[in-house]
Motif scaffolding. Structure first.
Motif, PDB file in Angstrom:
ATOM      1  N   PHE A  71       0.822  -1.205   0.000  1.00  0.00           N
ATOM      2  CA  PHE A  71       0.000   0.000   0.000  1.00  0.00           C
ATOM      3  C   PHE A  71       0.861   1.262   0.000  1.00  0.00           C
ATOM      4  O   PHE A  71       0.594   2.206  -0.743  1.00  0.00           O
ATOM      5  CB  PHE A  71      -0.930  -0.009   1.221  1.00  0.00           C
ATOM      6  N   ALA A  72       1.909   1.278   0.813  1.00  0.00           N
ATOM      7  CA  ALA A  72       2.801   2.441   0.864  1.00  0.00           C
ATOM      8  C   ALA A  72       3.533   2.620  -0.465  1.00  0.00           C
ATOM      9  O   ALA A  72       3.713   3.744  -0.947  1.00  0.00           O
ATOM     10  CB  ALA A  72       3.795   2.287   2.009  1.00  0.00           C
ATOM     11  N   GLY A  73       3.946   1.518  -1.081  1.00  0.00           N
ATOM     12  CA  GLY A  73       4.612   1.601  -2.382  1.00  0.00           C
ATOM     13  C   GLY A  73       3.694   2.144  -3.459  1.00  0.00           C
ATOM     14  O   GLY A  73       4.104   2.985  -4.265  1.00  0.00           O
ATOM     15  N   LEU A  74       2.457   1.666  -3.479  1.00  0.00           N
ATOM     16  CA  LEU A  74       1.502   2.175  -4.463  1.00  0.00           C
ATOM     17  C   LEU A  74       1.165   3.646  -4.215  1.00  0.00           C
ATOM     18  O   LEU A  74       1.017   4.427  -5.163  1.00  0.00           O
ATOM     19  CB  LEU A  74       0.230   1.326  -4.442  1.00  0.00           C
ATOM     20  N   ALA A  75       1.070   4.028  -2.948  1.00  0.00           N
ATOM     21  CA  ALA A  75       0.800   5.438  -2.632  1.00  0.00           C
ATOM     22  C   ALA A  75       1.968   6.308  -3.082  1.00  0.00           C
ATOM     23  O   ALA A  75       1.771   7.383  -3.665  1.00  0.00           O
ATOM     24  CB  ALA A  75       0.552   5.599  -1.133  1.00  0.00           C
ATOM     25  N   LEU A  76       3.191   5.865  -2.842  1.00  0.00           N
ATOM     26  CA  LEU A  76       4.365   6.614  -3.273  1.00  0.00           C
ATOM     27  C   LEU A  76       4.423   6.713  -4.802  1.00  0.00           C
ATOM     28  O   LEU A  76       4.740   7.772  -5.351  1.00  0.00           O
ATOM     29  CB  LEU A  76       5.633   5.955  -2.729  1.00  0.00           C
ATOM     30  N   PHE A  77       4.102   5.628  -5.483  1.00  0.00           N
ATOM     31  CA  PHE A  77       4.078   5.641  -6.946  1.00  0.00           C
ATOM     32  C   PHE A  77       3.028   6.618  -7.465  1.00  0.00           C
ATOM     33  O   PHE A  77       3.276   7.374  -8.407  1.00  0.00           O
ATOM     34  CB  PHE A  77       3.793   4.217  -7.468  1.00  0.00           C
ATOM     35  N   THR A  78       1.860   6.620  -6.846  1.00  0.00           N
ATOM     36  CA  THR A  78       0.795   7.536  -7.263  1.00  0.00           C
ATOM     37  C   THR A  78       1.199   8.985  -7.068  1.00  0.00           C
ATOM     38  O   THR A  78       0.989   9.833  -7.946  1.00  0.00           O
ATOM     39  CB  THR A  78      -0.495   7.243  -6.473  1.00  0.00           C
ATOM     40  N   SER A 112       4.283  10.219  -6.896  1.00  0.00           N
ATOM     41  CA  SER A 112       5.358  10.578  -7.815  1.00  0.00           C
ATOM     42  C   SER A 112       4.827  10.747  -9.234  1.00  0.00           C
ATOM     43  O   SER A 112       5.257  11.649  -9.966  1.00  0.00           O
ATOM     44  CB  SER A 112       6.467   9.528  -7.784  1.00  0.00           C
ATOM     45  N   LEU A 113       3.889   9.909  -9.647  1.00  0.00           N
ATOM     46  CA  LEU A 113       3.295  10.043 -10.973  1.00  0.00           C
ATOM     47  C   LEU A 113       2.503  11.340 -11.088  1.00  0.00           C
ATOM     48  O   LEU A 113       2.576  12.035 -12.106  1.00  0.00           O
ATOM     49  CB  LEU A 113       2.395   8.839 -11.256  1.00  0.00           C
ATOM     50  N   THR A 114       1.784  11.701 -10.028  1.00  0.00           N
ATOM     51  CA  THR A 114       1.031  12.955 -10.022  1.00  0.00           C
ATOM     52  C   THR A 114       1.970  14.152 -10.124  1.00  0.00           C
ATOM     53  O   THR A 114       1.709  15.095 -10.874  1.00  0.00           O
ATOM     54  CB  THR A 114       0.192  13.062  -8.737  1.00  0.00           C
ATOM     55  N   LEU A 115       3.069  14.136  -9.393  1.00  0.00           N
ATOM     56  CA  LEU A 115       4.036  15.225  -9.461  1.00  0.00           C
ATOM     57  C   LEU A 115       4.689  15.313 -10.833  1.00  0.00           C
ATOM     58  O   LEU A 115       4.926  16.408 -11.347  1.00  0.00           O
ATOM     59  CB  LEU A 115       5.095  15.061  -8.370  1.00  0.00           C
ATOM     60  N   ALA A 116       4.981  14.170 -11.436  1.00  0.00           N
ATOM     61  CA  ALA A 116       5.596  14.177 -12.764  1.00  0.00           C
ATOM     62  C   ALA A 116       4.650  14.770 -13.806  1.00  0.00           C
ATOM     63  O   ALA A 116       5.050  15.613 -14.610  1.00  0.00           O
ATOM     64  CB  ALA A 116       6.003  12.755 -13.152  1.00  0.00           C
ATOM     65  N   VAL A 117       3.400  14.345 -13.786  1.00  0.00           N
ATOM     66  CA  VAL A 117       2.427  14.881 -14.745  1.00  0.00           C
ATOM     67  C   VAL A 117       2.194  16.371 -14.485  1.00  0.00           C
ATOM     68  O   VAL A 117       2.114  17.170 -15.424  1.00  0.00           O
ATOM     69  CB  VAL A 117       1.101  14.085 -14.667  1.00  0.00           C
TER      70      VAL A 117
END
Length: 76
Positions: free
Chosen positions: A17-24, A26-31
């Motif tokens: 869950f923490a990994g998926l939250a971190l991925f989300t 980071s993806l939001t910041l990149a976009v």
């Protein structure tokens, strides 16, 4: 033994869950960064470039200069 297995599954679930939250995030910041860069680029490309204005004073008329309190005005 059952408690150890339950603890392992709980820790694994929290880690996933923490990994998926971190991925989300980071993806939001990149976009968001990409969209911000595109918006800045578009704003700079649409910015009007100042063109020089050619003005000549007529030799027949007198040049009038006065100050209206906001700046000096030169009437050619």
């Amino acid at each position: 033994m059952q408690n150890v297995r339950s603890l392992f599954f709980a820790l694994a679930a929290i880690t996933v869950f923490a990994g998926l939250a971190l991925f989300t995030v980071s993806l939001t910041l990149a976009v968001g960064g990409i969209l911000t860069a595109l918006m800045v680029g578009r704003a700079l490309s649409l910015k009007m470039k100042p063109q020089p204005v050619r003005a000549r004073a007529n030799s027949q008329q007198n040049m009038r200069i006065w100050n209206d309190g906001r700046g000096t005005i030169i009437d050619l």
